[in-house]
Design a protein around this motif. Structure first.
Motif, PDB file in Angstrom:
ATOM      1  N   CYS A 144       0.838  -1.213   0.000  1.00  0.00           N
ATOM      2  CA  CYS A 144       0.000   0.000   0.000  1.00  0.00           C
ATOM      3  C   CYS A 144       0.866   1.254   0.000  1.00  0.00           C
ATOM      4  O   CYS A 144       0.608   2.203  -0.753  1.00  0.00           O
ATOM      5  CB  CYS A 144      -0.934  -0.009   1.206  1.00  0.00           C
ATOM      6  SG  CYS A 144      -2.261  -1.228   1.124  1.00  0.00           S
ATOM      7  N   LYS A 145       1.901   1.256   0.828  1.00  0.00           N
ATOM      8  CA  LYS A 145       2.804   2.402   0.869  1.00  0.00           C
ATOM      9  C   LYS A 145       3.515   2.587  -0.468  1.00  0.00           C
ATOM     10  O   LYS A 145       3.649   3.714  -0.969  1.00  0.00           O
ATOM     11  CB  LYS A 145       3.836   2.219   1.987  1.00  0.00           C
ATOM     12  CG  LYS A 145       3.290   2.401   3.394  1.00  0.00           C
ATOM     13  CD  LYS A 145       4.401   2.269   4.410  1.00  0.00           C
ATOM     14  CE  LYS A 145       3.899   2.514   5.835  1.00  0.00           C
ATOM     15  NZ  LYS A 145       4.991   2.430   6.820  1.00  0.00           N
ATOM     16  N   ILE A 168      -0.344   3.772   7.223  1.00  0.00           N
ATOM     17  CA  ILE A 168      -0.087   3.939   5.787  1.00  0.00           C
ATOM     18  C   ILE A 168      -0.236   5.404   5.383  1.00  0.00           C
ATOM     19  O   ILE A 168       0.630   5.973   4.709  1.00  0.00           O
ATOM     20  CB  ILE A 168      -1.047   3.054   4.974  1.00  0.00           C
ATOM     21  CG1 ILE A 168      -0.769   1.575   5.252  1.00  0.00           C
ATOM     22  CG2 ILE A 168      -0.924   3.349   3.475  1.00  0.00           C
ATOM     23  CD1 ILE A 168      -1.810   0.634   4.680  1.00  0.00           C
ATOM     24  N   LEU A 196       1.073   3.992  -3.149  1.00  0.00           N
ATOM     25  CA  LEU A 196       0.714   5.382  -2.854  1.00  0.00           C
ATOM     26  C   LEU A 196       1.918   6.309  -2.973  1.00  0.00           C
ATOM     27  O   LEU A 196       1.769   7.483  -3.332  1.00  0.00           O
ATOM     28  CB  LEU A 196       0.099   5.476  -1.462  1.00  0.00           C
ATOM     29  CG  LEU A 196      -1.275   4.817  -1.311  1.00  0.00           C
ATOM     30  CD1 LEU A 196      -1.748   4.867   0.136  1.00  0.00           C
ATOM     31  CD2 LEU A 196      -2.303   5.487  -2.214  1.00  0.00           C
TER      32      LEU A 196
END
Length: 296
Positions: A78-79, A161, A82
């Motif tokens: 997720c990091k 996150i 993004l």
């Protein structure tokens, strides 16, 4: 030899960096032998009992290991996504601004959190999302029941996150803006002559021109796919959210420092390093094979 004579001064300048790298990056790798030993600090590396792969079997059979691995991959992916998408959008938007002073102001404001340590930001975020913090105060004013953000696994994972992306997005944004400024201006002029508007120019000129730097950031990001943010999570989490926020690094820390199980902790660390090496190698090969892009 002629080239070496001309450039020897530059090689001499590299010596301090090489020495530091050997001491702090390659020297500690000798400690990986602990992963194959029943390591005892008083016995040292040479007198601790060799147990082969027993530490790996022990760790992989721990009931928490699967959840820890899943948390690490989920948070890191997720990091990573993004960290590419959010700075890219910001860079493209800032590139369209005509007021240079306003663009520089936004860049400074977005880049500022990058210079703050997690010791500071972690405390700020804990206070913001605490039961009596400003966020719950706003919810109460809207007649919404307060939420225990820092004690709820789902909310805490999202906060981890989101806060990490907010802290680091300015760095990638600056890199992407630099990539945009490096694009040949005549390409935009040619696209404009052909009738392309700003949207078409972004799709067919800006994004293709940024492809090399985006690939580089993706390769480096996949190399850190099992690094989900040790310092950040260690400062912000608590035993209540271990199930949703415990990652490999914090798991190793608790296993080695609190439980004194140095061998299993080293085994987990070695497992993580091998997976990271494989991921970055595969990604680099794919970037070279399908996009003819090479870092080295």
């Amino acid at each position: 030899m002629k080239t070496l004579k001309k450039e020897y001064i530059f090689h001499l300048m590299l010596i301090p960096g090489v020495i530091v790298t050997l001491i702090y990056a390659y020297g500690p790798m000798a400690g990986l032998i602990m992963a194959f030993q029943n390591f005892e600090p008083l016995s040292g590396f040479f007198h601790s009992k060799f147990v082969g792969l027993d530490n790996f079997r022990y760790v992989f059979n721990l009931p928490d290991f699967t959840q820890v691995l899943w948390n690490t991959i989920l948070i890191a992916l997720c990091k990573m996504v993004l960290f590419l998408v959010v700075p890219l959008i910001l860079a493209l938007l800032l590139n369209e601004l005509t007021k240079r002073w306003f663009s520089r102001l936004i860049q400074s404001a977005v880049f500022l959190p990058f210079f703050l340590s997690w010791t500071v930001l972690g405390g700020v975020i804990i206070e913001l999302f605490s039961l009596n913090g400003p966020v719950n105060g706003l919810l109460s004013s809207l007649h919404i029941e307060p939420i225990m953000f820092m004690l709820d696994n789902n909310w805490f994972r999202g906060i981890v996150i989101g806060s990490d992306v907010w802290k680091g997005m300015g760095y990638n944004m600056i890199i992407m803006l630099a990539a945009i400024t490096g694009i040949n201006a005549t390409l935009y002029e040619a696209a404009e002559v052909d009738g392309a508007g700003r949207w078409k120019q972004m799709l067919y000129v800006t994004l293709p021109g940024m492809a090399p730097i985006l690939i580089l950031l993706a390769v480096l990001g996949l190399g850190n796919v099992l690094n989900a943010g040790f310092e950040q999570i260690l400062i912000m989490y608590n035993p209540t959210v271990y199930q949703g926020a415990d990652i490999i690094d914090t798991f190793v820390y608790r296993l080695g420092m609190f439980s004194q199980q140095f061998g299993p902790a080293a085994a987990v660390g070695l497992f993580k390093s091998v997976i990271s090496l494989v991921m970055v190698s595969v990604t680099y090969y794919a970037a070279y094979k399908y996009n003819n892009y090479r870092i080295f």
